[in-house]
Write a protein that holds these residues in place. Structure first.
Motif, short mmCIF file in Angstrom:
data_model
loop_
_atom_site.label_atom_id
_atom_site.label_comp_id
_atom_site.label_asym_id
_atom_site.label_seq_id
_atom_site.Cartn_x
_atom_site.Cartn_y
_atom_site.Cartn_z
N LEU A 226 0.86 -1.19 0.00
CA LEU A 226 0.00 0.00 0.00
C LEU A 226 0.89 1.24 0.00
N SER A 227 0.65 2.15 -0.94
CA SER A 227 1.47 3.35 -1.04
C SER A 227 1.11 4.34 0.07
N GLY A 228 1.95 5.36 0.21
CA GLY A 228 1.69 6.38 1.22
C GLY A 228 0.84 7.51 0.71
N GLY A 229 0.65 7.58 -0.59
CA GLY A 229 -0.17 8.62 -1.21
C GLY A 229 -0.60 8.17 -2.58
N VAL A 230 -1.49 8.93 -3.19
CA VAL A 230 -1.99 8.56 -4.52
C VAL A 230 -1.46 9.53 -5.59
N LEU B 235 9.32 -1.13 -6.13
CA LEU B 235 7.96 -0.78 -5.73
C LEU B 235 7.52 0.42 -6.56
N SER B 236 6.23 0.54 -6.72
CA SER B 236 5.68 1.66 -7.47
C SER B 236 5.35 2.80 -6.52
N ASP B 237 5.29 4.01 -7.05
CA ASP B 237 4.95 5.15 -6.21
C ASP B 237 3.48 5.11 -5.79
N HIS B 238 2.64 4.66 -6.71
CA HIS B 238 1.21 4.51 -6.43
C HIS B 238 0.64 3.57 -7.48
N HIS C 154 3.81 1.30 2.62
CA HIS C 154 5.04 1.96 2.17
C HIS C 154 5.98 2.19 3.34
N TYR C 155 5.42 2.63 4.45
CA TYR C 155 6.25 2.94 5.62
C TYR C 155 7.04 1.72 6.07
N ASN C 156 6.40 0.57 6.11
CA ASN C 156 7.10 -0.64 6.50
C ASN C 156 8.18 -1.03 5.50
N ILE C 157 7.93 -0.71 4.23
CA ILE C 157 8.95 -0.98 3.21
C ILE C 157 10.18 -0.11 3.47
N SER C 158 9.94 1.13 3.90
CA SER C 158 11.08 1.99 4.23
C SER C 158 11.83 1.45 5.45
N LEU C 159 11.11 0.81 6.39
CA LEU C 159 11.77 0.16 7.52
C LEU C 159 12.65 -1.00 7.04
N PHE C 160 12.13 -1.78 6.09
CA PHE C 160 12.92 -2.87 5.50
C PHE C 160 14.15 -2.31 4.81
N LEU C 161 13.98 -1.21 4.13
CA LEU C 161 15.09 -0.59 3.41
C LEU C 161 16.17 -0.12 4.40
N ALA C 162 15.75 0.48 5.52
CA ALA C 162 16.71 0.90 6.53
C ALA C 162 17.47 -0.31 7.09
N ASP C 163 16.74 -1.42 7.29
CA ASP C 163 17.38 -2.65 7.76
C ASP C 163 18.42 -3.13 6.75
N THR C 164 18.09 -3.04 5.47
CA THR C 164 19.01 -3.46 4.41
C THR C 164 20.25 -2.57 4.36
N ILE C 165 20.05 -1.26 4.55
CA ILE C 165 21.17 -0.32 4.52
C ILE C 165 22.13 -0.57 5.68
N GLY C 166 21.57 -1.08 6.79
CA GLY C 166 22.41 -1.39 7.93
C GLY C 166 22.02 -0.70 9.21
N TYR C 167 20.71 -0.72 9.54
CA TYR C 167 20.22 -0.11 10.77
C TYR C 167 19.28 -1.08 11.48
N SER C 168 19.42 -1.18 12.78
CA SER C 168 18.43 -1.89 13.57
C SER C 168 17.41 -0.86 14.05
N SER C 169 16.18 -1.31 14.26
CA SER C 169 15.07 -0.40 14.53
C SER C 169 14.26 -0.87 15.72
N ASN C 170 13.57 0.06 16.35
CA ASN C 170 12.65 -0.30 17.43
C ASN C 170 11.28 -0.71 16.89
N GLN C 171 11.16 -0.79 15.54
CA GLN C 171 9.91 -1.19 14.91
C GLN C 171 10.18 -2.32 13.92
N ASP C 172 9.29 -3.30 13.90
CA ASP C 172 9.45 -4.48 13.05
C ASP C 172 8.86 -4.20 11.67
N PHE C 173 9.70 -4.33 10.64
CA PHE C 173 9.21 -4.02 9.28
C PHE C 173 8.11 -4.98 8.83
#
Length: 535
Positions: A262-266, A430-433, A479-498
């Motif tokens: 699901l995208s973050g905007g249309v 991923l697509s923008d919308h 989309h937001y969770n995908i950005s969490l996955f992307l941060a994990d891929t770049i090399g960051y641990s997070s307080n939120q589960d993607f």
């Protein structure tokens, strides 16, 4: 008379040069991407300055002649501190969090002093030039008209809901963007906050995000950011027509994953701003103003070289580029840079991106690349090469389906390129919308309906196994969770589960502040979701 008119023309020219040199020299020194305006826009700025030379009294004449580069001081300071351009809600953020911002700025005083130097020099030269030309024609009437015009813009926004200035554009000079942002803030955001009766900053799950540097296993990360692609016209997702035979052939590959997200905007500018700054909803707009969690910034901090390459023109990117946190972007290329021979920008082929991408991936250092497509954006009849068309092209759906075939061919060439690189690479698409194609009589995007915000998500790894946790990403992941996955891929641990969809997810319409409506998403235990639209 001729000599006086020549002085008017010369004075306007001096201030135009001062304005342009200030902005572009600062960008060059800071290593920021320089995006040139159209010739017509430069003539428009010159006409504005020429008219200002007829203003009386002289201090007011100077103010409007120097207006753009004086306003640019604030843009330069914002770029220096945050790495982003000023958004209207960024002005709101400055007011509500002034103590916090001031505490940092006055410690890191260079964020103020360097832009000040870039402003004082042209301001002094401009004042000297004005003093030398005091015998010019002038009238108070023109000065009054200028003042009324600059008051008119925020008033018009308040009365009519006009959206000019809701976000910066690369087709305006930086100082003018500051004025437009201020106009939108005064005419739309501030009245909205007053009517709400609260100055408290909005928050959601994205504002609670905390990231900690960890390890990355990837030599290269390639994010393919598509345009207007719906999963419901891809055979990979069950569409009855063979639009994506190559991608369908990947379905059993253990290193390939796909689902619907699901995208973050249309609209493109809103969804891209949220995705690249790890936010959503009204709080996402404020995050985009700060740029704290901009993915380019995160990648830069993990020693990746950062790239944004697009098959869209500078004009088409004018509302996207300001959200790319340029201070952390090493390489920015639009269609004019990638394929200058492409005359019709509407008919640009995404395949032109691959040779440049191949060059990037051959560098010895780690690369983080966003490959931004023209994709399936309308007009659909221009989005496919005639030799690749397999569906009837006398109807809209046929045109669109042929654009999806073109996308499938692009992905086939991309996979070959990444496989041949011999480096450990993660590719995320991923697509923008999404895009509506006649469902309930709806076409295109921009509307808060399922076809406009349901998008395809694909992840593929090369020369390295797919991370095991990728498989637990659920259908309809935001989309937001995908950005969490992307941060994990770049090399960051997070307080939120993607892999856990955020509970308060909302999808915005065509306005980053939510004025164009929003759809609140509720996720059901059976893996489906419902949504409720509000204005």
């Amino acid at each position: 008379m001729f000599k006086k008119l020549l002085k008017h023309l010369s004075l306007a020219w001096i201030f135009l040069v001062l304005t342009l040199v200030q902005q572009y020299l600062f960008y060059y020194v800071k290593g920021l991407p320089i995006v040139w305006l159209t010739v017509g826009k430069y003539f428009g700025v010159y006409a504005f300055l020429l008219a200002a030379t007829f203003i009386r009294p002289y201090p007011l004449r100077y103010f409007f002649l120097a207006f753009v580069f004086l306003m640019n001081y604030f843009q330069m300071a914002h770029l220096s501190y945050f790495g982003t351009q000023i958004l209207p809600n960024g002005i709101y953020l400055l007011i509500t969090q002034w103590d916090e911002i001031a505490g940092t700025i006055f410690v890191e005083i260079h964020h103020i002093l360097i832009p000040l130097l870039f402003t004082l020099v042209p301001a002094s030269i401009g004042w000297f030039a004005l003093k030398k030309t005091k015998d010019l024609y002038g009238t108070k009437v023109i000065g009054i008209l200028f003042c009324l015009y600059f008051i008119y813009n925020p008033v018009r926004t308040f009365v009519t809901g006009n959206t000019w200035g809701r976000q910066p554009s690369t087709r305006e000079l930086a100082g003018m963007n500051v004025y437009l942002s201020f106009s939108y803030f005064m005419g739309r955001i501030l009245p909205h906050k007053i009517m709400q009766g609260s100055s408290k900053e909005v928050s959601n799950a994205s504002t609670e995000l905390k990231l900690t540097p960890a390890q990355t296993q990837w030599d290269n990360i390639v994010v393919v950011l598509g345009e207007s692609l719906t999963p419901h016209h891809m055979s990979l997702f069950g569409y009855e027509k063979p639009t994506t035979p190559f991608l369908l052939s990947q379905i059993d590959d253990p290193n390939f994953f796909h689902t619907i997200a699901l995208s973050g905007g249309v609209s493109t500018d809103i969804s891209v701003a949220f995705l690249l700054n790890m936010g959503f909803g009204e709080a996402g707009g404020l995050k985009a103003s700060k740029g704290t969690h901009c993915v380019f910034k995160l990648a830069k901090e993990q020693k990746y070289t950062t790239h944004f390459i697009s098959s869209q023109s500078a004009e088409q990117l004018r509302y996207i580029a300001p959200f790319l946190c340029a201070a952390s972007l090493d390489d920015y290329k639009s269609l004019e840079d990638i394929s200058p021979e492409t005359l019709d920008h509407q008919a640009a082929e995404d395949i032109v991106l691959l040779p440049y991408l191949e060059k990037i991936l051959n560098f010895d250092t780690k690369q983080f690349v966003i490959v931004h497509q023209r994709g399936s954006h309308g007009p659909w009849q221009l989005r496919s090469n005639p030799k690749n068309r397999i569906f009837p092209h006398d109807e809209k759906v046929g045109h669109y389906d042929n654009s999806v075939v073109e996308f499938d061919l692009f992905m086939k060439d991309l996979f070959t390129l990444l496989q041949n690189s011999k480096k450990k690479t993660l590719m995320l698409y991923l697509s923008d919308h999404g895009e509506a194609l006649g469902q309930d009589g709806r076409w295109g995007h921009g509307q808060l309906i399922r076809p406009a915000f349901e998008i395809p998500l694909m992840i593929k790894t090369f020369n390295q196994d797919l991370p095991a946790r990728t498989r637990i990403i659920p259908k309809y992941i935001p989309h937001y969770n995908i950005s969490l996955f992307l941060a994990d891929t770049i090399g960051y641990s997070s307080n939120q589960d993607f892999s856990v969809p955020v509970k308060d997810y909302v999808i915005f319409g065509n306005d980053i502040d939510g004025f164009a409506g929003q759809a609140a998403i509720s996720f059901n235990p059976d893996g489906t979701y419902d949504f409720k639209v509000s204005n």
